[in-house]
Design an enzyme around this catalytic site. Structure first.
Site, PDB file in Angstrom:
ATOM      1  N   GLU A  58       0.828  -1.216   0.000  1.00 23.61           N
ATOM      2  CA  GLU A  58       0.000   0.000   0.000  1.00 23.61           C
ATOM      3  C   GLU A  58       0.859   1.262   0.000  1.00 23.61           C
ATOM      4  O   GLU A  58       0.465   2.297  -0.528  1.00 23.61           O
ATOM      5  CB  GLU A  58      -0.934   0.014   1.213  1.00 23.61           C
ATOM      6  CG  GLU A  58      -2.109  -0.947   1.095  1.00 23.61           C
ATOM      7  CD  GLU A  58      -1.797  -2.337   1.625  1.00 23.61           C
ATOM      8  OE1 GLU A  58      -0.609  -2.610   1.939  1.00 23.61           O
ATOM      9  OE2 GLU A  58      -2.735  -3.153   1.722  1.00 23.61           O
ATOM     10  N   PHE A 120     -11.763  -7.645  13.398  1.00 23.97           N
ATOM     11  CA  PHE A 120     -10.663  -8.085  12.536  1.00 23.97           C
ATOM     12  C   PHE A 120     -10.313  -6.987  11.537  1.00 23.97           C
ATOM     13  O   PHE A 120     -11.187  -6.426  10.880  1.00 23.97           O
ATOM     14  CB  PHE A 120     -11.062  -9.372  11.801  1.00 23.97           C
ATOM     15  CG  PHE A 120     -10.014  -9.819  10.815  1.00 23.97           C
ATOM     16  CD1 PHE A 120      -8.775 -10.262  11.252  1.00 23.97           C
ATOM     17  CD2 PHE A 120     -10.261  -9.768   9.448  1.00 23.97           C
ATOM     18  CE1 PHE A 120      -7.797 -10.657  10.349  1.00 23.97           C
ATOM     19  CE2 PHE A 120      -9.295 -10.160   8.540  1.00 23.97           C
ATOM     20  CZ  PHE A 120      -8.056 -10.605   8.992  1.00 23.97           C
ATOM     21  N   GLN A 121      -9.046  -6.667  11.433  1.00 30.45           N
ATOM     22  CA  GLN A 121      -8.535  -5.613  10.546  1.00 30.45           C
ATOM     23  C   GLN A 121      -9.197  -4.266  10.799  1.00 30.45           C
ATOM     24  O   GLN A 121      -9.480  -3.517   9.872  1.00 30.45           O
ATOM     25  CB  GLN A 121      -8.649  -6.031   9.069  1.00 30.45           C
ATOM     26  CG  GLN A 121      -7.750  -7.226   8.740  1.00 30.45           C
ATOM     27  CD  GLN A 121      -7.492  -7.398   7.263  1.00 30.45           C
ATOM     28  OE1 GLN A 121      -8.333  -7.117   6.426  1.00 30.45           O
ATOM     29  NE2 GLN A 121      -6.296  -7.890   6.930  1.00 30.45           N
ATOM     30  N   LYS A 170     -17.793  -1.016   5.522  1.00 29.39           N
ATOM     31  CA  LYS A 170     -18.265  -1.988   4.540  1.00 29.39           C
ATOM     32  C   LYS A 170     -19.779  -1.911   4.315  1.00 29.39           C
ATOM     33  O   LYS A 170     -20.251  -2.030   3.190  1.00 29.39           O
ATOM     34  CB  LYS A 170     -17.869  -3.393   5.014  1.00 29.39           C
ATOM     35  CG  LYS A 170     -18.065  -4.435   3.945  1.00 29.39           C
ATOM     36  CD  LYS A 170     -17.277  -5.696   4.223  1.00 29.39           C
ATOM     37  CE  LYS A 170     -17.757  -6.781   3.277  1.00 29.39           C
ATOM     38  NZ  LYS A 170     -16.704  -7.273   2.409  1.00 29.39           N
ATOM     39  N   MET A 478      23.904   9.277   3.507  1.00 23.72           N
ATOM     40  CA  MET A 478      23.814  10.580   4.157  1.00 23.72           C
ATOM     41  C   MET A 478      24.062  10.462   5.656  1.00 23.72           C
ATOM     42  O   MET A 478      24.731  11.304   6.252  1.00 23.72           O
ATOM     43  CB  MET A 478      22.449  11.215   3.888  1.00 23.72           C
ATOM     44  CG  MET A 478      22.351  12.660   4.346  1.00 23.72           C
ATOM     45  SD  MET A 478      23.600  13.710   3.575  1.00 23.72           S
ATOM     46  CE  MET A 478      22.650  14.493   2.275  1.00 23.72           C
TER      47      MET A 478
END
Lengths: 583, 165
Positions: A58, A120-121, A170, A478
């Site tokens: 993602e 969940f999630q 959802k 760096m």
């Protein structure tokens, strides 16, 4: 029969409303990753002609949307599922927030009935992203959804642009409503000021007239507002040297005789001297970041400051401002051009030009390694600047800023504010999709590229011909440079060759190939092309070859492991205290 | 320096979190915060009391104005205004102390809202110093519990604020 009932009101599901709205907004490209909480949206995307790009993480999706937005000037759109999908977007959203990039991030959420249940999630996505979005929404009522989408795009793209997130449970995606159209936008608390105050603009013109040593200091706002042309006109009319921030590069032609290059920590000596000596700074679309100002109390001690910015909260935040002008850079410049008198500034330009000659950017071409600065120059030469350059973060980024003379806006994509390693490659993918006609390079370090290397799969499967140039020094360059200069060469955890915390062995390992991974083989493993070069003589050939190959290519350039970026103003020091200026 | 700031916001979920985050992310401790609907039920007013220096405070005001749901930010520093806080104080009570307590309550124009066998609850409204003085006076009797609403403020100016309803 009731008249209302006779007119069968069309009902749509939340997911359908979203797709309809995206189409209405002419969104042609979406980046993302599916999951249980967005499956309804993906199910509909399946039948649309929207180009969907499945990234492999993602974070890749959000950076790609960001790169798409920077290269095209249009909003970038990305989709992720709830929970880990949403949290994986966080770094990319913060990146876009810091650099004012218009993105609309769409996340799925567990059904409203489960919100707050540690389902969940489930994560509190709007809570997590509150501090890194311009605004965000949790859709709780499907009847408001069409309006929310409209507002989200409006907020993301107007005023000081930025990322907006819409979190869609959802059941909202699946539920149906007849309220499928948005109404006019009226957000009482959001009315960006676009036109600058004329009184202030006239006062600015007076200051400019009186100034003996003026400097224009331009930032990303020039590019965002499309003010580049006007900036050239303005600078030429008042014959004033121009320096830009990292994000302002390309906002003023890098080859223009009034251009001083970038200022700040790794800016040119002449830009920094000019700022320190100036009696008037005309700041446009820039925010006086600490990487630019150095020690703030010693920044531009003799200068009056005119600050033009669309964000009132940016004006006067870091430095005292004598003339604040809130407004869109383009509109303010237009008005300012009407009232400002032409000017010569001959004496001042003489001084500045003498500095330019005396303290040019310089590097040494060493034998048996590739000079990173030379690589950057060659890419510029071969493409004649008609390319888009994305960078990662660190030395690679600064070499690009110093040595690639950006002539056009929207040709440099780099994470300026947040400094996100792993940004460049997915951003380059987004840019190539936005501007397929241009060659797109990601100039990377061997550290940064590994942060989103999985997007090679995205590039290969979709045949996105991004050229990745790895300036490979076996170090997190760096940080190693800081360790060398300020931490007595204690290279703690920066040696990629051994990966050790205390890598005494690191210096003894000879290049090439005693490091991991082998980027050529890695390119091949993904189905891309890999080229490795060891010497400056090989640079041009490799770039040309990469450009001839249609698909993605990695050029692995073995550079000196202790090459540094100079000049450098140590963090927290005054802009006068530059080290290594004459390297 | 103590400051009162009044923020007119859209009456939506999450707005209070956004507003308070502007303070917390800069390390400002909110001393008190009160929220309520305005005449227009679509709007709420948040009154916040904080302690802090000028520069950061100016920055906070700008950041508040930047929030999409914030309609107006008003700083009462140096503005002629009326401020009030309501406090409920539950104090120990005995036969011996009852008369004295009631006397104090009367002097302060406070109100007894509940009396039990061994405790009574007093409601007092006013400015900081009045409330503080009252608390000091009843302390020796033993304060069982104290609940404060946080300050609210309104300007003396007749002009009503935009969108105030």
């Amino acid at each position: 029969m009731n008249k209302e009932k006779m007119i069968d009101k069309k009902k749509l599901s939340g997911a359908e409303i979203l797709i309809k709205a995206l189409k209405g907004k002419d969104i042609k490209v979406i980046f993302g990753y599916p999951g249980g909480a967005v499956i309804d949206i993906f199910n509909l995307l399946y039948d649309t002609d929207i180009d969907f790009y499945l990234t492999r993480h993602e974070q890749g999706a959000v950076h790609a949307a960001d790169g798409y937005a920077r290269a095209s000037g249009k909003p970038g759109v990305c989709i992720a599922t709830s929970g880990p999908g949403a949290t994986n977007l966080v770094t990319g959203i913060a990146t876009a927030y810091m650099d004012s990039i218009p993105i609309v991030a769409i996340t799925g959420q567990v059904p409203t009935s489960l919100i707050g249940n540690d389902a969940f999630q489930e994560v509190d996505t709007t809570g997590i992203t509150r501090a890194i979005t311009k605004h965000n929404y949790l859709v709780k009522d499907i009847d408001e959804f069409a309006q929310i989408i409209e507002e989200a795009f409006y907020i993301a793209t107007t005023g000081r642009p930025g990322p907006v997130l819409i979190d869609i449970p959802k059941d909202i995606q699946q539920g149906k409503t007849s309220k499928i159209e948005s109404g006019p936008i009226n957000i009482p608390g959001y009315k960006p000021t676009l036109v600058g105050n004329m009184k202030q603009i006239k006062k600015a013109a007076e200051f400019i007239e009186k100034a003996k040593k003026p400097v224009i200091y331009a930032g990303g706002g020039i590019i965002t507002s499309g003010a580049s042309e006007l900036l050239i006109k303005f600078a030429e009319k008042i014959n004033t040297p121009v320096t830009t921030t990292l994000l302002g590069l390309g906002g003023f032609p890098g080859t223009h005789e009034l251009f001083l290059g970038m200022l700040g920590m790794h800016g040119t000596q002449y830009a920094n001297y000019a700022i320190m000596e100036s009696d008037l700074i005309i700041a446009i679309g820039a925010r006086f970041d600490d990487r630019v100002t150095g020690k703030i109390s010693e920044f531009a001690p003799h200068a009056k400051i005119i600050h033009i910015d669309i964000d009132p909260a940016s004006v006067g935040k870091n430095v005292r401002v004598d003339i604040p002008i809130v407004g869109d850079a383009k509109l303010v410049l237009k008005d300012l051009l009407k009232v400002v008198k032409p000017k010569k500034n001959e004496d001042w330009l003489k001084v500045v030009n003498a500095w330019k000659e005396k303290y040019p950017l310089r590097y040494e071409k060493k034998p048996n390694v590739v000079s990173p600065q030379y690589v950057v120059e060659c890419i510029r030469d071969i493409t004649k600047g008609n390319a888009i350059i994305a960078t990662e973060v660190g030395q690679n980024q600064m070499w690009v800023a110093q040595y690639y003379k950006f002539d056009k806006p929207r040709t440099l994509l780099t994470s300026g504010g947040l400094g996100t390693m792993g940004y460049g490659f997915p951003a380059a993918i987004g840019a190539k999709i936005a501007r397929p006609e241009l060659p797109v390079f990601d100039i990377a370090g061997d550290g940064s590229i590994q942060m989103n290397i999985q997007e090679l799969a995205t590039a290969v499967t979709k045949n996105i011909g991004v050229k990745i140039v790895i300036l490979n020094n076996g170090y997190l360059g760096m940080v190693r440079q800081w360790q060398e200069l300020f931490y007595n060469k204690r290279y703690a955890a920066t040696c990629l060759k051994t990966g050790a915390l205390n890598p005494n062995k690191c210096k003894k390992v000879e290049m090439p190939l005693e490091y991991s991974p082998d980027f050529v083989k890695l390119a091949e493993a993904y189905g891309a092309t890999g080229i490795r070069i060891y010497k400056n003589e090989e640079v041009k050939g490799a770039i040309k070859k990469a450009l001839e190959i249609e698909g993605p290519v990695i050029i692995d350039c073995i550079i000196d492991s202790e090459e540094n970026v100079f000049p450098m103003v140590p963090a927290g020091a005054s802009l006068r205290q530059m080290i290594g200026g004459m390297a | 320096m103590k400051r009162i700031i009044s923020v007119l916001v859209e009456n939506k979920f999450g707005v209070l979190a956004r507003v308070s985050e502007i303070f917390s992310s800069r390390g400002f401790n909110i001393e008190s915060l009160s929220v309520g609907e305005t005449l227009d039920s679509k709007l709420s007013r948040i009154t916040i009391v904080v302690e802090g220096d000028n520069v950061v405070f100016e920055e906070i005001k700008k950041q508040l104005n930047k929030l999409i749901n914030v309609i107006k930010v008003r700083d009462f520093t140096g503005v002629d205004h009326v401020e009030r806080e309501m406090v409920l104080i539950k104090v120990n009570l005995s036969r011996k102390t009852r008369a004295e307590l009631m006397e104090i309550v009367n002097i302060f124009r406070a109100k007894i809202v509940d009396v039990g066998k061994d405790a009574m609850t007093v409601e007092i409204t006013g400015r900081d110093n009045k409330i503080q003085a009252f608390i000091e006076l009843v302390k020796p009797f033993g304060i069982v519990e104290i609940v404060r609403t946080g300050k609210i403020a309104i300007s003396r100016n007749k002009k009503k604020e935009e969108n105030n309803g």
